[in-house]
Design an enzyme around this catalytic site. Structure first.
Site, PDB file in Angstrom:
ATOM      1  N   CYS A   7       0.842  -1.203   0.000  1.00  0.00           N
ATOM      2  CA  CYS A   7       0.000   0.000   0.000  1.00  0.00           C
ATOM      3  C   CYS A   7       0.878   1.254   0.000  1.00  0.00           C
ATOM      4  CB  CYS A   7      -0.939   0.003   1.199  1.00  0.00           C
ATOM      5  SG  CYS A   7      -2.396  -1.032   0.985  1.00  0.00           S
ATOM      6  N   ASN A  87       1.023 -16.781  -4.203  1.00  0.00           N
ATOM      7  CA  ASN A  87       1.197 -17.542  -2.969  1.00  0.00           C
ATOM      8  C   ASN A  87       0.127 -17.115  -1.969  1.00  0.00           C
ATOM      9  OD1 ASN A  87       3.581 -18.889  -3.826  1.00  0.00           O
ATOM     10  ND2 ASN A  87       4.788 -17.058  -3.380  1.00  0.00           N
ATOM     11  N   GLY A  93       4.178 -19.920   1.428  1.00  0.00           N
ATOM     12  CA  GLY A  93       5.287 -18.996   1.679  1.00  0.00           C
ATOM     13  C   GLY A  93       4.946 -17.537   1.460  1.00  0.00           C
ATOM     14  N   HIS A  98      -0.496  -8.434   0.995  1.00  0.00           N
ATOM     15  CA  HIS A  98      -1.245  -7.614   0.029  1.00  0.00           C
ATOM     16  C   HIS A  98      -1.146  -8.429  -1.252  1.00  0.00           C
ATOM     17  CE1 HIS A  98      -2.186  -3.436  -1.839  1.00  0.00           C
ATOM     18  NE2 HIS A  98      -2.130  -4.303  -2.849  1.00  0.00           N
ATOM     19  N   HIS A 100      -0.600 -10.291  -4.517  1.00  0.00           N
ATOM     20  CA  HIS A 100       0.331  -9.992  -5.612  1.00  0.00           C
ATOM     21  C   HIS A 100       0.510 -11.222  -6.471  1.00  0.00           C
ATOM     22  CE1 HIS A 100       2.563 -11.196  -2.000  1.00  0.00           C
ATOM     23  NE2 HIS A 100       3.410 -11.819  -2.814  1.00  0.00           N
ATOM     24  N   HIS A 102       3.068 -13.001  -8.959  1.00  0.00           N
ATOM     25  CA  HIS A 102       4.456 -13.032  -9.428  1.00  0.00           C
ATOM     26  C   HIS A 102       4.453 -13.362 -10.919  1.00  0.00           C
ATOM     27  CE1 HIS A 102       6.537 -13.480  -5.389  1.00  0.00           C
ATOM     28  NE2 HIS A 102       5.333 -13.891  -5.057  1.00  0.00           N
TER      29      HIS A 102
HETATM   30  P1  AMP Z   1       5.415 -13.659  -1.363  1.00  0.00           P
HETATM   31  O1  AMP Z   1       6.488 -14.477  -0.703  1.00  0.00           O
HETATM   32  O2  AMP Z   1       4.618 -14.396  -2.396  1.00  0.00           O
HETATM   33  O3  AMP Z   1       4.551 -12.934  -0.350  1.00  0.00           O
HETATM   34  O4  AMP Z   1       6.191 -12.553  -2.197  1.00  0.00           O
HETATM   35  C1  AMP Z   1       6.623 -11.344  -1.663  1.00  0.00           C
HETATM   36  C2  AMP Z   1       7.669 -10.817  -2.602  1.00  0.00           C
HETATM   37  O5  AMP Z   1       7.873  -9.451  -2.322  1.00  0.00           O
HETATM   38  C3  AMP Z   1       9.035 -11.502  -2.480  1.00  0.00           C
HETATM   39  O6  AMP Z   1       9.385 -12.095  -3.728  1.00  0.00           O
HETATM   40  C4  AMP Z   1       9.980 -10.361  -2.100  1.00  0.00           C
HETATM   41  O7  AMP Z   1      11.233 -10.474  -2.717  1.00  0.00           O
HETATM   42  C5  AMP Z   1       9.209  -9.152  -2.596  1.00  0.00           C
HETATM   43  N1  AMP Z   1       9.510  -7.915  -1.918  1.00  0.00           N
HETATM   44  C6  AMP Z   1       9.603  -7.698  -0.580  1.00  0.00           C
HETATM   45  N2  AMP Z   1       9.871  -6.405  -0.331  1.00  0.00           N
HETATM   46  C7  AMP Z   1       9.963  -5.792  -1.539  1.00  0.00           C
HETATM   47  C8  AMP Z   1      10.234  -4.457  -1.966  1.00  0.00           C
HETATM   48  N3  AMP Z   1      10.481  -3.479  -1.086  1.00  0.00           N
HETATM   49  N4  AMP Z   1      10.267  -4.193  -3.298  1.00  0.00           N
HETATM   50  C9  AMP Z   1      10.031  -5.167  -4.197  1.00  0.00           C
HETATM   51  N5  AMP Z   1       9.750  -6.445  -3.860  1.00  0.00           N
HETATM   52  C10 AMP Z   1       9.726  -6.753  -2.554  1.00  0.00           C
HETATM   53 ZN    ZN Z   2      -1.863  -3.265   1.168  1.00  0.00          ZN
END
Ligand code: AMP
Ligand code: ZN
Length: 114
Positions: A7, A87, A93, A98, A100, A102
């Site tokens: 956010c 995920n 994992g 929030h 997302h 991949h």
């Molecule tokens: P998940 O494990 O599916 O929740 O993915 C979270 C992803 O967010 C991971 O691949 C992290 O490398 C990525 N991540 C965490 N912090 C940041 C950030 N500040 N900028 C870009 N990606 C991030």
């Molecule tokens: Zn959020």
């Protein structure tokens, strides 16, 4: 969601490495890439996990997918192939709560995933 990392990216408090943005969707490079192309595609609206998607958000997932295919084309991986992953919660994992998607590509990926 004041404390939500993604956010903060939507609001501009934290500046991600943005690759795509429209009214509903923001996409940026993953900080810790697992493939030559690793982009996170998020809804601007805060939805914590896939479990929290309601009827009002069903179109969101389509918008995330459409943005991902567009980024895949622009990144040159549409023909060679790519993977999209969401995920959900601990066993998958999920580390940022929030929603997302991949987008991973630019290398061969095995199946099943670990
Ligand atoms: P998940 O494990 O599916 O929740 O993915 C979270 C992803 O967010 C991971 O691949 C992290 O490398 C990525 N991540 C965490 N912090 C940041 C950030 N500040 N900028 C870009 N990606 C991030
Ligand atoms: Zn959020």
């Amino acid at each position: 969601m004041a404390e939500c990392l993604f956010c903060k990216m939507v609001s501009g408090q934290i500046k991600p490495d943005t690759v795509y943005e429209d009214d509903d969707v923001l996409a940026f490079k993953d900080l810790n890439p697992q493939a030559p192309v690793h982009v996170l595609v998020i809804p601007k609206k805060h939805v914590a996990t896939l479990n929290d998607l309601g009827e009002a958000e069903t179109a969101l997932l389509g918008k995330l997918s459409l943005a991902a295919t567009r980024i895949a084309r622009e990144s040159g991986i549409a023909a060679s192939g790519y993977r999209t992953v969401v995920n959900c919660n601990a066993d998958a994992g999920q580390s940022v709560f929030h929603l997302h998607l991949h987008l991973l590509g630019g290398r061969f990926m095995r199946w099943p995933p670990g």
